[in-house]
Design an enzyme around this catalytic site. Structure first.
Site, PDB file in Angstrom:
ATOM      1  N   GLY A 166       0.789  -1.234   0.000  1.00  0.00           N
ATOM      2  CA  GLY A 166       0.000   0.000   0.000  1.00  0.00           C
ATOM      3  C   GLY A 166       0.817   1.278   0.000  1.00  0.00           C
TER       4      GLY A 166
ATOM      5  N   HIS B 210       7.059   7.264   5.946  1.00  0.00           N
ATOM      6  CA  HIS B 210       6.149   8.019   6.804  1.00  0.00           C
ATOM      7  C   HIS B 210       5.385   7.030   7.667  1.00  0.00           C
ATOM      8  CE1 HIS B 210       4.407   7.139   2.889  1.00  0.00           C
ATOM      9  NE2 HIS B 210       3.270   6.877   3.538  1.00  0.00           N
TER      10      HIS B 210
ATOM     11  N   HIS C 288       1.831   6.513   9.406  1.00  0.00           N
ATOM     12  CA  HIS C 288       0.449   6.973   9.528  1.00  0.00           C
ATOM     13  C   HIS C 288       0.043   6.847  10.994  1.00  0.00           C
ATOM     14  CE1 HIS C 288      -0.778   6.651   5.174  1.00  0.00           C
ATOM     15  NE2 HIS C 288       0.236   5.813   5.138  1.00  0.00           N
TER      16      HIS C 288
HETATM   17  P1  5GP Z   1       1.148   5.525   1.633  1.00  0.00           P
HETATM   18  O1  5GP Z   1       0.098   5.101   0.650  1.00  0.00           O
HETATM   19  O2  5GP Z   1       2.486   5.759   0.915  1.00  0.00           O
HETATM   20  O3  5GP Z   1       1.296   4.657   2.840  1.00  0.00           O
HETATM   21  O4  5GP Z   1       0.661   6.898   2.209  1.00  0.00           O
HETATM   22  C1  5GP Z   1       0.779   8.109   1.529  1.00  0.00           C
HETATM   23  C2  5GP Z   1      -0.208   9.039   2.159  1.00  0.00           C
HETATM   24  O5  5GP Z   1       0.157  10.360   1.819  1.00  0.00           O
HETATM   25  C3  5GP Z   1      -1.646   8.845   1.669  1.00  0.00           C
HETATM   26  O6  5GP Z   1      -2.487   8.564   2.788  1.00  0.00           O
HETATM   27  C4  5GP Z   1      -1.988  10.159   0.987  1.00  0.00           C
HETATM   28  O7  5GP Z   1      -3.319  10.558   1.239  1.00  0.00           O
HETATM   29  C5  5GP Z   1      -0.992  11.119   1.580  1.00  0.00           C
HETATM   30  N1  5GP Z   1      -0.565  12.182   0.703  1.00  0.00           N
HETATM   31  C6  5GP Z   1      -0.112  12.066  -0.570  1.00  0.00           C
HETATM   32  N2  5GP Z   1       0.237  13.258  -1.062  1.00  0.00           N
HETATM   33  C7  5GP Z   1       0.012  14.165  -0.077  1.00  0.00           C
HETATM   34  C8  5GP Z   1       0.160  15.585   0.002  1.00  0.00           C
HETATM   35  O8  5GP Z   1       0.590  16.264  -0.929  1.00  0.00           O
HETATM   36  N3  5GP Z   1      -0.187  16.160   1.172  1.00  0.00           N
HETATM   37  C9  5GP Z   1      -0.657  15.453   2.232  1.00  0.00           C
HETATM   38  N4  5GP Z   1      -0.972  16.129   3.339  1.00  0.00           N
HETATM   39  N5  5GP Z   1      -0.808  14.115   2.197  1.00  0.00           N
HETATM   40  C10 5GP Z   1      -0.491  13.477   1.054  1.00  0.00           C
END
Ligand code: 5GP
Ligand code: ZN
Length: 109
Positions: free
Chosen positions: A88, A95, A97
């Site tokens: 995911g 990062h 969550h």
């Molecule tokens: P991943 O899918 O990599 O675990 O999580 C990436 C997260 O970053 C997603 O939940 C998405 O909504 C968030 N995200 C992506 N681009 C941006 C952005 O430009 N600003 C913010 N605040 N969140 C972002």
């Protein structure tokens, strides 16, 4: 490097940080999956959990989580670190969550 979280961390893209220290920032997720949903992001670029190269980096990222939660009055929360596309991960700058404010099920989907 064209990395959205580096741009946020470098303040090239204006964002509201809910927390910042020397090594990490935290900001609300653009597409929240819970009433509270923020991301804890190191200022230094690491592609994923697989490329973190020091205990200090782990400590910097994870020790910020309870500090921020305390500041927000959040006592119970779900933390998620997606590593790799099939897990995911969509942004390849590590990062954590942090989600709260609703019931979470297990196992994760
Ligand atoms: P991943 O899918 O990599 O675990 O999580 C990436 C997260 O970053 C997603 O939940 C998405 O909504 C968030 N995200 C992506 N681009 C941006 C952005 O430009 N600003 C913010 N605040 N969140 C972002
Ligand atoms: Zn980056």
């Amino acid at each position: 490097m064209d990395c959205i979280f580096c741009k946020i961390a470098n303040k090239e893209i204006p964002s509201n940080f809910i927390y910042e220290d020397e090594n990490v920032i935290a900001f609300n997720d653009l597409n929240p999956q819970a009433p509270v949903h923020f991301l804890v992001v190191p200022k230094k670029h690491y592609e994923s959990l697989n490329t973190i190269d020091s205990k200090e980096a782990f400590a910097d990222i994870f020790s910020a989580v309870p500090k921020i939660c305390e500041k927000l009055g959040v006592k119970e929360y779900r933390t998620v670190v997606n590593t790799g596309e099939s897990a995911g991960q969509s942004v390849f700058h590590i990062h954590v969550h942090v989600m709260a404010g609703r019931e979470f099920t297990w196992p994760a989907g």
